[in-house]
Design a protein around this motif. Structure first.
Motif, PDB file in Angstrom:
ATOM      1  N   MET A  83       0.840  -1.200   0.000  1.00  0.00           N
ATOM      2  CA  MET A  83       0.000   0.000   0.000  1.00  0.00           C
ATOM      3  C   MET A  83       0.877   1.253   0.000  1.00  0.00           C
ATOM      4  SD  MET A  83      -3.084   1.348   0.092  1.00  0.00           S
ATOM      5  CE  MET A  83      -4.088  -0.052   0.494  1.00  0.00           C
ATOM      6  N   VAL A  84       1.938   1.260   0.798  1.00  0.00           N
ATOM      7  CA  VAL A  84       2.854   2.408   0.836  1.00  0.00           C
ATOM      8  C   VAL A  84       3.500   2.602  -0.530  1.00  0.00           C
ATOM      9  CG1 VAL A  84       5.044   3.249   1.786  1.00  0.00           C
ATOM     10  CG2 VAL A  84       3.304   2.329   3.314  1.00  0.00           C
ATOM     11  N   GLU A  85       3.897   1.514  -1.177  1.00  0.00           N
ATOM     12  CA  GLU A  85       4.494   1.614  -2.515  1.00  0.00           C
ATOM     13  C   GLU A  85       3.492   2.189  -3.510  1.00  0.00           C
ATOM     14  OE1 GLU A  85       7.816  -1.822  -2.923  1.00  0.00           O
ATOM     15  OE2 GLU A  85       5.747  -2.549  -2.718  1.00  0.00           O
ATOM     16  N   ALA A  86       2.231   1.779  -3.407  1.00  0.00           N
ATOM     17  CA  ALA A  86       1.201   2.299  -4.310  1.00  0.00           C
ATOM     18  C   ALA A  86       0.965   3.786  -4.064  1.00  0.00           C
ATOM     19  CB  ALA A  86      -0.100   1.511  -4.134  1.00  0.00           C
ATOM     20  N   ILE A  87       0.908   4.185  -2.810  1.00  0.00           N
ATOM     21  CA  ILE A  87       0.713   5.602  -2.470  1.00  0.00           C
ATOM     22  C   ILE A  87       1.881   6.423  -3.005  1.00  0.00           C
ATOM     23  CG2 ILE A  87       0.621   7.274  -0.574  1.00  0.00           C
ATOM     24  CD1 ILE A  87      -0.868   5.050   1.048  1.00  0.00           C
ATOM     25  N   ASP A  88       3.088   5.934  -2.790  1.00  0.00           N
ATOM     26  CA  ASP A  88       4.281   6.646  -3.263  1.00  0.00           C
ATOM     27  C   ASP A  88       4.248   6.801  -4.785  1.00  0.00           C
ATOM     28  OD1 ASP A  88       6.933   7.805  -2.968  1.00  0.00           O
ATOM     29  OD2 ASP A  88       7.710   5.926  -3.786  1.00  0.00           O
ATOM     30  N   LEU A 112       1.568   6.755  -6.805  1.00  0.00           N
ATOM     31  CA  LEU A 112       0.488   7.656  -7.216  1.00  0.00           C
ATOM     32  C   LEU A 112       0.808   9.114  -6.921  1.00  0.00           C
ATOM     33  CD1 LEU A 112      -2.554   5.513  -6.054  1.00  0.00           C
ATOM     34  CD2 LEU A 112      -1.951   6.059  -8.416  1.00  0.00           C
ATOM     35  N   VAL A 113       1.327   9.376  -5.728  1.00  0.00           N
ATOM     36  CA  VAL A 113       1.551  10.762  -5.297  1.00  0.00           C
ATOM     37  C   VAL A 113       2.844  11.339  -5.875  1.00  0.00           C
ATOM     38  CG1 VAL A 113       1.969  12.227  -3.278  1.00  0.00           C
ATOM     39  CG2 VAL A 113       0.173  10.490  -3.203  1.00  0.00           C
ATOM     40  N   ASN A 114       3.923  10.588  -5.783  1.00  0.00           N
ATOM     41  CA  ASN A 114       5.229  11.148  -6.147  1.00  0.00           C
ATOM     42  C   ASN A 114       5.657  10.918  -7.587  1.00  0.00           C
ATOM     43  OD1 ASN A 114       5.701  12.261  -3.588  1.00  0.00           O
ATOM     44  ND2 ASN A 114       6.278  10.252  -2.818  1.00  0.00           N
ATOM     45  N   ARG A 115       5.076   9.925  -8.273  1.00  0.00           N
ATOM     46  CA  ARG A 115       5.465   9.684  -9.654  1.00  0.00           C
ATOM     47  C   ARG A 115       4.367  10.051 -10.639  1.00  0.00           C
ATOM     48  NH1 ARG A 115       7.090   4.604  -7.455  1.00  0.00           N
ATOM     49  NH2 ARG A 115       9.005   4.977  -6.360  1.00  0.00           N
ATOM     50  N   GLU A 116       3.109   9.791 -10.269  1.00  0.00           N
ATOM     51  CA  GLU A 116       2.005  10.050 -11.189  1.00  0.00           C
ATOM     52  C   GLU A 116       1.328  11.390 -10.922  1.00  0.00           C
ATOM     53  OE1 GLU A 116      -0.630   6.729 -11.711  1.00  0.00           O
ATOM     54  OE2 GLU A 116       1.032   5.308 -11.707  1.00  0.00           O
ATOM     55  N   GLY A 117       1.679  12.069  -9.844  1.00  0.00           N
ATOM     56  CA  GLY A 117       1.196  13.419  -9.604  1.00  0.00           C
ATOM     57  C   GLY A 117      -0.192  13.548  -9.019  1.00  0.00           C
ATOM     58  N   TYR A 118      -0.722  12.485  -8.430  1.00  0.00           N
ATOM     59  CA  TYR A 118      -2.040  12.584  -7.798  1.00  0.00           C
ATOM     60  C   TYR A 118      -1.951  13.411  -6.518  1.00  0.00           C
ATOM     61  CZ  TYR A 118      -4.202   8.880 -10.602  1.00  0.00           C
ATOM     62  OH  TYR A 118      -4.731   8.141 -11.615  1.00  0.00           O
ATOM     63  N   THR A 119      -3.056  14.064  -6.191  1.00  0.00           N
ATOM     64  CA  THR A 119      -3.180  14.669  -4.872  1.00  0.00           C
ATOM     65  C   THR A 119      -3.424  13.526  -3.892  1.00  0.00           C
ATOM     66  OG1 THR A 119      -5.566  14.908  -5.062  1.00  0.00           O
ATOM     67  CG2 THR A 119      -4.205  16.779  -5.807  1.00  0.00           C
TER      68      THR A 119
END
Length: 134
Positions: free
Chosen positions: A59-64, A66-73
């Protein structure tokens, strides 16, 4: 999946420090994400010590990603995680953290042209940021 290289079994529980080091994410960021993402719930033992299960690490890898590579809020990333990896209701719309105006959305679809457009926009953003720093 993160590689820990600590000799523990793949399914072993990990401390926040081990997860932080393996993924390159500071512990305070992990604790903040726990507050922002109800789906991220590592085990907590006496004294508040956190133990991350393999699903928590994923889950942490997915959040990272989405937020840090794909630019999601953070809210956009949470919506994607809640819907199993697809933005709710609008399959190709991403809320971008770079938006200057709240509520502005960038439509992203599949295809090579989109990749070129996104790369061009990122280059423009970099030049604008450089100009502001000068």
């Amino acid at each position: 999946m993160a590689e820990f290289g600590d000799g523990k079994d793949e399914g072993a529980l990990r401390t926040i420090g081990e997860v932080s080091e393996a993924l390159g994410i500071k512990p305070h960021v992990l604790r903040y994400w726990e507050q922002q993402f109800p789906l991220l719930k590592p085990l907590k033992r006496s004294g508040g010590r956190r133990y991350y299960r393999p699903a928590d690490v994923a889950m942490v890898e997915a959040i990272d990603r989405l937020v840090n590579r794909e630019g999601y809020t953070l809210k956009g990333a949470e919506a994607v995680l809640r819907t199993g990896g697809k933005p709710a209701g609008e399959p190709a719309v991403h809320a971008r953290s770079e938006d200057a105006t709240p509520g502005v959305r960038l439509m992203v679809t599949e295809g090579p042209d989109v990749a070129e457009i996104v790369a061009g926009l990122k280059a423009v953003r970099t030049r604008l940021a450089s100009a502001l720093d000068a």
